[in-house]
Design a protein around this motif. Structure first.
Motif, PDB file in Angstrom:
ATOM      1  N   SER A  92       0.830  -1.214   0.000  1.00  0.00           N
ATOM      2  CA  SER A  92       0.000   0.000   0.000  1.00  0.00           C
ATOM      3  C   SER A  92       0.859   1.257   0.000  1.00  0.00           C
ATOM      4  N   GLU A  93       2.062   1.179   0.567  1.00  0.00           N
ATOM      5  CA  GLU A  93       2.935   2.361   0.590  1.00  0.00           C
ATOM      6  C   GLU A  93       3.392   2.770  -0.806  1.00  0.00           C
TER       7      GLU A  93
ATOM      8  N   GLU B  65      -6.293  -8.489  -9.008  1.00  0.00           N
ATOM      9  CA  GLU B  65      -6.272  -7.282  -9.813  1.00  0.00           C
ATOM     10  C   GLU B  65      -5.745  -6.140  -8.957  1.00  0.00           C
ATOM     11  N   SER B  66      -5.142  -5.150  -9.631  1.00  0.00           N
ATOM     12  CA  SER B  66      -4.546  -4.016  -8.945  1.00  0.00           C
ATOM     13  C   SER B  66      -5.471  -2.804  -8.986  1.00  0.00           C
ATOM     14  N   PHE B  67      -5.511  -2.062  -7.857  1.00  0.00           N
ATOM     15  CA  PHE B  67      -6.374  -0.888  -7.752  1.00  0.00           C
ATOM     16  C   PHE B  67      -5.596   0.245  -7.072  1.00  0.00           C
ATOM     17  N   PRO B  68      -5.681   1.470  -7.609  1.00  0.00           N
ATOM     18  CA  PRO B  68      -4.892   2.581  -7.056  1.00  0.00           C
ATOM     19  C   PRO B  68      -5.487   3.141  -5.778  1.00  0.00           C
ATOM     20  N   LEU B  69      -4.617   3.669  -4.934  1.00  0.00           N
ATOM     21  CA  LEU B  69      -5.036   4.377  -3.726  1.00  0.00           C
ATOM     22  C   LEU B  69      -4.986   5.867  -4.045  1.00  0.00           C
ATOM     23  N   SER B  70      -6.018   6.333  -4.730  1.00  0.00           N
ATOM     24  CA  SER B  70      -6.006   7.653  -5.347  1.00  0.00           C
ATOM     25  C   SER B  70      -6.069   8.808  -4.356  1.00  0.00           C
TER      26      SER B  70
ATOM     27  N   ASN C 230       6.252   6.948  -2.176  1.00  0.00           N
ATOM     28  CA  ASN C 230       6.421   7.643  -3.448  1.00  0.00           C
ATOM     29  C   ASN C 230       5.061   8.215  -3.843  1.00  0.00           C
ATOM     30  N   GLU C 231       4.947   9.530  -3.822  1.00  0.00           N
ATOM     31  CA  GLU C 231       3.658  10.157  -4.112  1.00  0.00           C
ATOM     32  C   GLU C 231       3.169   9.856  -5.525  1.00  0.00           C
ATOM     33  N   PHE C 232       4.078   9.461  -6.418  1.00  0.00           N
ATOM     34  CA  PHE C 232       3.699   9.169  -7.795  1.00  0.00           C
ATOM     35  C   PHE C 232       3.349   7.697  -8.013  1.00  0.00           C
ATOM     36  N   GLY C 233       3.519   6.878  -6.986  1.00  0.00           N
ATOM     37  CA  GLY C 233       3.260   5.449  -7.124  1.00  0.00           C
ATOM     38  C   GLY C 233       1.920   5.101  -7.745  1.00  0.00           C
ATOM     39  N   PRO C 234       0.809   5.701  -7.264  1.00  0.00           N
ATOM     40  CA  PRO C 234      -0.494   5.346  -7.834  1.00  0.00           C
ATOM     41  C   PRO C 234      -0.599   5.644  -9.326  1.00  0.00           C
ATOM     42  N   TYR C 235       0.284   6.504  -9.850  1.00  0.00           N
ATOM     43  CA  TYR C 235       0.177   6.954 -11.234  1.00  0.00           C
ATOM     44  C   TYR C 235       1.323   6.446 -12.111  1.00  0.00           C
ATOM     45  N   LEU C 236       2.007   5.414 -11.617  1.00  0.00           N
ATOM     46  CA  LEU C 236       3.050   4.746 -12.397  1.00  0.00           C
ATOM     47  C   LEU C 236       2.755   3.262 -12.584  1.00  0.00           C
ATOM     48  N   TYR C 237       2.030   2.679 -11.644  1.00  0.00           N
ATOM     49  CA  TYR C 237       1.683   1.256 -11.740  1.00  0.00           C
ATOM     50  C   TYR C 237       0.492   1.045 -12.681  1.00  0.00           C
ATOM     51  N   PRO C 238       0.418  -0.125 -13.305  1.00  0.00           N
ATOM     52  CA  PRO C 238      -0.814  -0.487 -14.021  1.00  0.00           C
ATOM     53  C   PRO C 238      -1.933  -0.764 -13.029  1.00  0.00           C
ATOM     54  N   ASN C 239      -3.169  -0.655 -13.484  1.00  0.00           N
ATOM     55  CA  ASN C 239      -4.311  -1.029 -12.662  1.00  0.00           C
ATOM     56  C   ASN C 239      -5.444  -1.482 -13.573  1.00  0.00           C
TER      57      ASN C 239
ATOM     58  N   PRO D 249       4.709  10.029 -14.680  1.00  0.00           N
ATOM     59  CA  PRO D 249       3.499   9.895 -13.865  1.00  0.00           C
ATOM     60  C   PRO D 249       2.288  10.472 -14.595  1.00  0.00           C
ATOM     61  N   THR D 250       1.237   9.673 -14.691  1.00  0.00           N
ATOM     62  CA  THR D 250       0.054  10.076 -15.457  1.00  0.00           C
ATOM     63  C   THR D 250      -1.203   9.655 -14.721  1.00  0.00           C
ATOM     64  N   ARG D 251      -2.131  10.581 -14.591  1.00  0.00           N
ATOM     65  CA  ARG D 251      -3.414  10.286 -13.958  1.00  0.00           C
ATOM     66  C   ARG D 251      -4.485  10.144 -15.030  1.00  0.00           C
ATOM     67  N   LEU D 252      -5.214   9.048 -14.996  1.00  0.00           N
ATOM     68  CA  LEU D 252      -6.392   8.891 -15.840  1.00  0.00           C
ATOM     69  C   LEU D 252      -7.557   9.450 -15.041  1.00  0.00           C
ATOM     70  N   GLU D 253      -8.167  10.513 -15.541  1.00  0.00           N
ATOM     71  CA  GLU D 253      -9.197  11.224 -14.789  1.00  0.00           C
ATOM     72  C   GLU D 253     -10.550  11.107 -15.476  1.00  0.00           C
ATOM     73  N   VAL D 254     -11.571  10.963 -14.686  1.00  0.00           N
ATOM     74  CA  VAL D 254     -12.942  10.871 -15.185  1.00  0.00           C
ATOM     75  C   VAL D 254     -13.782  11.910 -14.451  1.00  0.00           C
ATOM     76  N   GLY D 255     -14.612  12.616 -15.197  1.00  0.00           N
ATOM     77  CA  GLY D 255     -15.442  13.632 -14.564  1.00  0.00           C
ATOM     78  C   GLY D 255     -16.376  14.272 -15.561  1.00  0.00           C
ATOM     79  N   TYR D 256     -16.649  15.552 -15.365  1.00  0.00           N
ATOM     80  CA  TYR D 256     -17.635  16.250 -16.183  1.00  0.00           C
ATOM     81  C   TYR D 256     -17.055  17.518 -16.807  1.00  0.00           C
ATOM     82  N   ALA D 257     -17.477  17.762 -18.052  1.00  0.00           N
ATOM     83  CA  ALA D 257     -17.327  19.077 -18.675  1.00  0.00           C
ATOM     84  C   ALA D 257     -18.751  19.557 -18.903  1.00  0.00           C
ATOM     85  N   GLY D 258     -19.183  20.521 -18.118  1.00  0.00           N
ATOM     86  CA  GLY D 258     -20.592  20.864 -18.118  1.00  0.00           C
ATOM     87  C   GLY D 258     -21.377  19.701 -17.543  1.00  0.00           C
ATOM     88  N   ASP D 259     -22.330  19.173 -18.314  1.00  0.00           N
ATOM     89  CA  ASP D 259     -23.113  18.040 -17.831  1.00  0.00           C
ATOM     90  C   ASP D 259     -22.799  16.768 -18.607  1.00  0.00           C
ATOM     91  N   VAL D 260     -21.663  16.745 -19.311  1.00  0.00           N
ATOM     92  CA  VAL D 260     -21.278  15.582 -20.114  1.00  0.00           C
ATOM     93  C   VAL D 260     -20.121  14.846 -19.442  1.00  0.00           C
TER      94      VAL D 260
END
Length: 326
Positions: free
Chosen positions: A86-87, A124-129, A162-171, A257-268
């Motif tokens: 987890s670290e 399966e691997s899951f990030p601690l975002s 490593n603060e970048f760990g969640p964004y370097l590993y596959p998940n 380090p790369t974050r895959l982000e999901v959210g909204y632009a307006g209501d889409v």
């Protein structure tokens, strides 16, 4: 005008907005400045060096491997949650019972709950975002309809090394390894690069040129959908989550380090990426680098919308909202 547009596309870097269903959007961009970062090796439409020049940056892939060591875990006869690493920014989970519909929820110190489908026979691997702090991890079995019963719970405290760990590993959302075609393609695209910016530029140019948006798939995508990044690469079609997953996998395999982000632009609803730039930090949202400064931009909207309408929508970035980070 055409030459100016081509140059602009080649300079877009570090954050790509990609539509999950229709349209496009992103979150508010962090602004910074840089005195260098333009691509020193011109690229063709495939994203490779036009002069086949080997750059000074090491393009050797680095594919980190998530492990379930069993040194710190919770299990019962039906499921297991392994937090031995987890670290480093991830946990592993698996379900071995007979229930056909199983979900897992992860809630961190930011109180955001991520819900995943457990679909694999193995771990399966899951990030601690949420980064450091307390997490509650729950595996749930479907009882009937939309009703679920708790199968297993783990409460853990996380202190990242490593603060970048969640964004370097596959998940689960960007699943790649050293044998993946996206990894070898990323190494090929990075061969001419002198900097991380060159790598992002080359990969960006390749993806927008070689993958087309699949409108039919967007209309029928099921809940809980995740990408098969090699399949997207070979088919050359996908929805925005596919674009984002392919780019995330490629960039992480190149130690960016790369974050895959999901959210909204307006209501889409949308998916996009943000990446980390040394000496600048996280660049969030839709960013264009013009050689001197970072400017908010949306390349997908730009291809279908007038510049005036685009600027009115983007505004100060308040139309963009990140909901989940993978």
């Amino acid at each position: 005008m055409k030459e100016k547009r081509t140059l602009t596309l080649r300079l877009i870097a570090y954050s790509l907005c990609l539509c999950l269903f229709t349209g496009c959007g992103g979150n508010q961009a962090s602004k910074g400045t840089a005195t260098e970062g333009t691509s020193s090796s011109p690229t063709n439409k495939e994203g490779t060096s036009a002069n086949s020049v080997t750059g000074t940056r090491d393009n050797t892939p680095q594919c980190l491997i998530p492990l379930a060591d069993g040194t710190a875990e919770t299990h019962n006869d039906y499921a297991s949650i392994d937090y031995s690493h987890s670290e480093e920014g991830y946990i592993m989970a698996c379900y071995t019972g007979s229930c056909p519909k199983v979900k897992m929820q992860i809630t961190g110190s930011d109180s955001v709950t991520y819900t995943y489908d457990l679909v694999s026979d193995g771990y399966e691997s899951f990030p601690l975002s949420a980064g450091n702090g307390a997490y509650e991890i729950t595996i749930l079995e479907n009882v009937s309809g939309t009703s679920y019963a708790v199968c297993l719970v783990a409460d853990i405290e996380v202190a990242l090394t490593n603060e970048f760990g969640p964004y370097l590993y596959p998940n689960q959302y960007c699943n790649f390894n050293s044998s993946s075609n996206v990894v070898s393609k990323a190494a090929e695209l990075a061969e001419s690069a002198n900097t991380d910016l060159d790598v992002v530029t080359n990969i960006y140019n390749y993806v927008i040129t070689n993958i087309t948006y699949d409108y039919k798939k967007a209309e029928t995508v099921p809940s809980g959908y995740t990408s098969d990044v090699d399949n997207i690469l070979s088919s050359g079609t996908g929805i925005c989550l596919d674009y984002a997953a392919v780019m995330t996998s490629m960039l992480r395999s190149q130690r960016i380090p790369t974050r895959l982000e999901v959210g909204y632009a307006g209501d889409v609803y949308h998916a996009w990426i943000s990446t980390y730039i040394t000496d600048v930090g996280w660049v969030n949202g839709i960013v264009e680098f013009d050689g001197t400064s970072w400017v908010l931009m949306d390349p997908t909207f730009a291809s279908n919308t007038s510049e005036k309408e685009l600027k009115n929508f983007i505004g100060d970035g308040s139309n963009y909202l990140v909901k989940y980070i993978y």
